[in-house]
Enzyme design. Structure first.
Site, short mmCIF file in Angstrom:
data_model
loop_
_atom_site.label_atom_id
_atom_site.label_comp_id
_atom_site.label_asym_id
_atom_site.label_seq_id
_atom_site.Cartn_x
_atom_site.Cartn_y
_atom_site.Cartn_z
CG HIS A 641 22.09 -29.53 85.43
ND1 HIS A 641 21.96 -28.24 85.90
CD2 HIS A 641 22.12 -30.33 86.52
CE1 HIS A 641 21.92 -28.29 87.24
NE2 HIS A 641 22.01 -29.54 87.62
CG HIS A 694 20.72 -27.24 97.10
ND1 HIS A 694 20.94 -26.39 96.05
CD2 HIS A 694 21.18 -28.45 96.73
CE1 HIS A 694 21.53 -27.06 95.08
NE2 HIS A 694 21.69 -28.30 95.46
N1 GLN Z 1 18.11 -34.09 85.80
C1 GLN Z 1 18.49 -34.32 87.14
C2 GLN Z 1 17.40 -33.86 88.08
O1 GLN Z 1 16.73 -32.92 87.74
C3 GLN Z 1 19.76 -33.58 87.50
C4 GLN Z 1 20.21 -33.89 88.87
C5 GLN Z 1 21.57 -33.33 89.21
O2 GLN Z 1 22.03 -32.41 88.62
N2 GLN Z 1 22.21 -33.86 90.22
O3 GLN Z 1 17.22 -34.39 89.15
ZN ZN Z 2 22.25 -30.26 89.52
#
Ligand code: GLN
Ligand code: ZN
Length: 754
Positions: A641, A694
């Site tokens: 991610h 967000h």
């Molecule tokens: N696995 C993390 C979460 O879900 C990913 C956070 C991020 O990408 N900053 O919080």
């Molecule tokens: Zn993220």
């Protein structure tokens, strides 16, 4: 005869014990009235200046202090307050200032983004319909205050016009020149008022000069500095660059300015080549940034003195100013209150106050003072650290034996994974965390204070996982996560369990506004000690038949969000972390967790400022990721991610990660990202976030259906995943559930038509 003096480029705002943060937050909460707040802030501001004075800094910056952010200060100085904010109390009033920074019920805050390649975030100036005018000359106030209260002849701090405009948004490229021209007379006015007040020099920060900027901008830059030089001839203009070497150096040094500061730590090779190839003009002051302003390690004073002499000899400069490589905003304040650390490690550290002492020592030595005793002590300290057991190379650190590519290609292993997991088309999942409510944080604090036992805490976390597995089942998600309730932060959590990491008590650095981070210190070899995430993930898997996705933070992100040791190359540290993570990945797999996500939001963030350095950087960062994830079985599915959406230039590298599935943040600039995939082929599993986490707003089914449909126009449905665009840690429970329900419904709607 060479003149050697010292300067500082900026001092941390937080205070030794985060007094600044506490004052701000009390004021925001209404617990501190305006008068007391301003009084406390004033005391801090003066105290910081005094500390610099006591440490012998010749040129002390004034006006770098801020109540939130120095870029926002500049916007407000020029009356650049977006129209949606109520400025009835005045553009530079506290209420307007904090409204822009933090938002109000009626108007969302201005966007913030990273300050170059640091972890500091600034408030992005919004220039739509901008009518800049000078409303508040804060550098002047700061100059006068330092002079009258402390007798300090400070050097007022300003962000230069080129950098300021480059960091702003709300205009098209072709408007740049006009806006730049509009700003110049305002800068001129600020400078003139400073000159009239008796200021002798100013520090004008132009870090944008180290980026790869177009040559066609040079005449504009020249015009600005010629104007300032002509109109305020009494004021010495010191242009300050940092974070890398200056691009178009030849043009920049020929500007009519009194001095130019160069970063000889993070732009060492480039700036050395710059001075070798083009020299340094006689009559200008050379700012030599030779003390690392972004790390926390003690400097080698002897080597630094020698290096400064080399710089002087190479350029023949008559006046060299010894400086930190950048503002000390990016380091913690002082090592004075660190009492928990191994003394040997403490001995190796240098925070802002200690760095100023190093600058002073280097400068005194260069001026011929007898400092032999002090230097000897520094050399001995460094030797002790170098010989520390945790700095020795061990066979266990090599990564040569770990595979960095998976035996089968994505096309070959993907059907095997599909057979194993039997997922529907457009599988739904989340990014890892679920709301870290106040209650979760309170329980953790109670456990840390010993108010509840470790077992009680563990039971609490297990109950949380149970609660959220049930919620996810009910919502109908296809791939579940355990929710990350046991983690404070995605780097600290791992650092605490790996060898080679230490944690300071007060090593805070400003991240944005009053928000601080305390990056772990990677002081020695990083080592896997014991499984870090297996217990929770395994437990969560027992609660469901659906696949439970394991959740790790990637090597580059752990590295970038820590203070790394600087005695070995950065990439070596990344590989050591990768090795440890590989052990964790295998430990998870061994316990039946066969879908594992390794988050790497920081790969994009850490991209070098210069394009020419991208390839090398991307090569080792991709390699580190692959070392962590390539040892698994063909049927184990690796996810990753990233939080950014600007990937136009690095699709190749993303593909090279060879993750089976990547999820990326997209909802804030969905269109742009989709365009990226119109031209570039992406042929592995991909989830483009279908809603923005967000914001508390819950998008409806229709909105998310459209997002998915749009993406499916450029990406094959067989590869597409449906997920929010980041972790849900900061959201509330009801909105999270509602949004995820809508998301799953949207996936079902779209599936019907496939
Ligand atoms: N696995 C993390 C979460 O879900 C990913 C956070 C991020 O990408 N900053 O919080
Ligand atoms: Zn993220």
């Amino acid at each position: 005869m060479t003149t050697w003096t010292s300067s500082n480029l900026g001092y941390p705002r937080l205070g030794e014990k985060r007094e600044w943060k506490k004052a701000l937050e009390s004021y925001w909460k209404g617990k501190l009235d305006k008068g007391s707040f301003q009084q406390q802030i004033r005391e801090l501001r003066l105290d910081f200046l005094k500390k610099q004075q006591e440490r012998g800094v010749d040129s002390i910056p004034v006006g770098d202090f801020s109540l939130y952010d120095h870029v926002l200060d500049t916007s407000v100085m020029f009356g650049l307050v977006p129209e949606r904010f109520d400025a009835s109390e005045g553009y530079s009033s506290l209420s307007t200032y904090f409204a822009v920074a933090r938002g109000t019920k009626a108007s969302p805050a201005s966007e913030m983004t990273k300050w170059f390649n640091t972890n500091y975030h600034y408030i992005v100036p919004e220039l739509q319909n901008a009518k800049p005018r000078l409303v508040d000359n804060y550098p002047l106030k700061a100059y006068q205050e330092a002079a009258s209260e402390l007798g300090i002849e400070g050097r007022p701090y300003l962000i230069g016009p080129y950098t300021f405009l480059k960091l702003s948004k709300g205009y098209e490229d072709h408007q740049f020149e006009q806006l730049f021209n509009d700003l110049l007379p305002l800068y001129e006015k600020v400078l003139r008022q400073l000159q009239d007040a008796g200021a002798k020099s100013v520090q004008i920060d132009e870090p944008a000069f180290v980026q790869s900027f177009p040559e066609t901008d040079i005449p504009l830059i020249r015009k600005a500095y010629e104007l300032f030089n002509r109109e305020v001839p009494e004021l010495d203009l010191f242009v300050q660059t940092y974070f890398d070497s200056v691009s178009h150096y030849k043009d920049i040094i020929s500007l009519p300015i009194a001095g130019l500061g160069l970063d000889f730590v993070h732009g060492k090779e480039g700036n050395w080549a710059n001075i070798q190839n083009h020299g340094f003009p006689a009559g200008k002051v050379l700012g030599a940034g030779v003390i690392d302003g972004r790390n926390i390690w003690k400097a080698d004073v002897k080597a630094t003195v020698a290096f400064a002499k080399d710089i002087q000899a190479e350029t023949g400069s008559e006046h060299v100013e010894i400086q930190p490589s950048c503002s000390l905003l990016h380091t913690p304040v002082t090592t004075r209150h660190e009492t928990q650390l191994d003394p040997l490690l403490l001995d190796a550290l240098s925070f802002a106050d200690q760095k100023l002492e190093e600058i002073d020592l280097v400068t005194r030595t260069l001026n011929g003072e007898d400092t032999a005793g002090e230097i000897e002590e520094n050399t001995a300290q460094l030797a002790r650290v170098k010989n520390a057991p945790w700095r020795q190379e061990t066979a266990g650190n090599a990564t040569g034996d770990i595979p960095s590519s998976r035996p089968l290609s994505f096309e070959e292993r993907s059907p095997l994974q599909q057979e194993k997991f039997q997922l529907p088309k457009l599988p739904t999942t989340t990014i890892g965390s679920f709301p870290q409510t106040r209650e979760v944080r309170v329980e953790r604090r109670r456990m840390r204070k010993g108010e509840i036992s470790a077992e009680e805490y563990e039971t609490y976390i297990q109950n949380k996982m149970q609660e959220w597995v049930d919620i996810q089942e009910e919502i109908g998600l296809d791939v579940l996560v355990h929710g990350e309730f046991e983690r404070t932060d995605m780097v600290e959590f791992f650092g605490e369990k790996l060898g080679g990491f230490a944690f300071t008590s007060n090593g805070w650095v400003q991240s944005y506004g009053s928000r601080c981070v305390k990056p772990p210190v990677i002081y020695g070899n990083v080592e896997f000690k014991e499984p870090m995430t297996v217990k929770e993930t395994k437990y969560a898997q027992t609660l469901t038949e659906k696949p439970m996705k394991g959740m790790l933070t990637g090597p580059v992100t752990i590295l970038n969000w820590s203070f790394e040791r600087n005695d070995i190359p950065k990439k070596e540290v990344a590989f050591q972390i990768a090795r440890a993570l590989n052990d964790e990945v295998l430990a998870l797999e061994n316990e039946g967790i066969e879908m594992i996500q390794v988050d790497e939001p920081a790969i994009r963030e850490g991209l070098p400022l210069k394009r020419a350095e991208w390839d090398e950087y991307l090569e080792w960062t991709v390699h580190a990721f692959r070392l962590s994830t390539s040892s698994v079985k063909d049927t184990t599915q690796i996810h990753t991610h990233m939080c950014y959406s600007e990937f136009q230039d690095m699709i190749e590298s993303i593909r090279a990660l060879d993750a089976d599935v990547i999820s990326i943040e997209t909802s804030r600039s969905h269109g742009e990202l989709i365009e990226t995939f119109e031209t570039a082929v992406y042929d592995k599993g991909i989830g483009l976030g279908v809603y923005d986490i967000h914001s508390p707003r819950v998008p409806d089914v229709e909105e998310m259906t459209q997002m998915i449909d749009r993406a499916l126009r450029v990406l094959p449905s067989s590869l597409f995943w449906v997920n929010p665009d980041c972790g849900l840690k900061t959201r509330d429970v009801p909105e999270t559930i509602e949004a995820l329900k809508n998301m799953v419904r949207a996936a079902e709607e779209v599936r019907k038509n496939l």
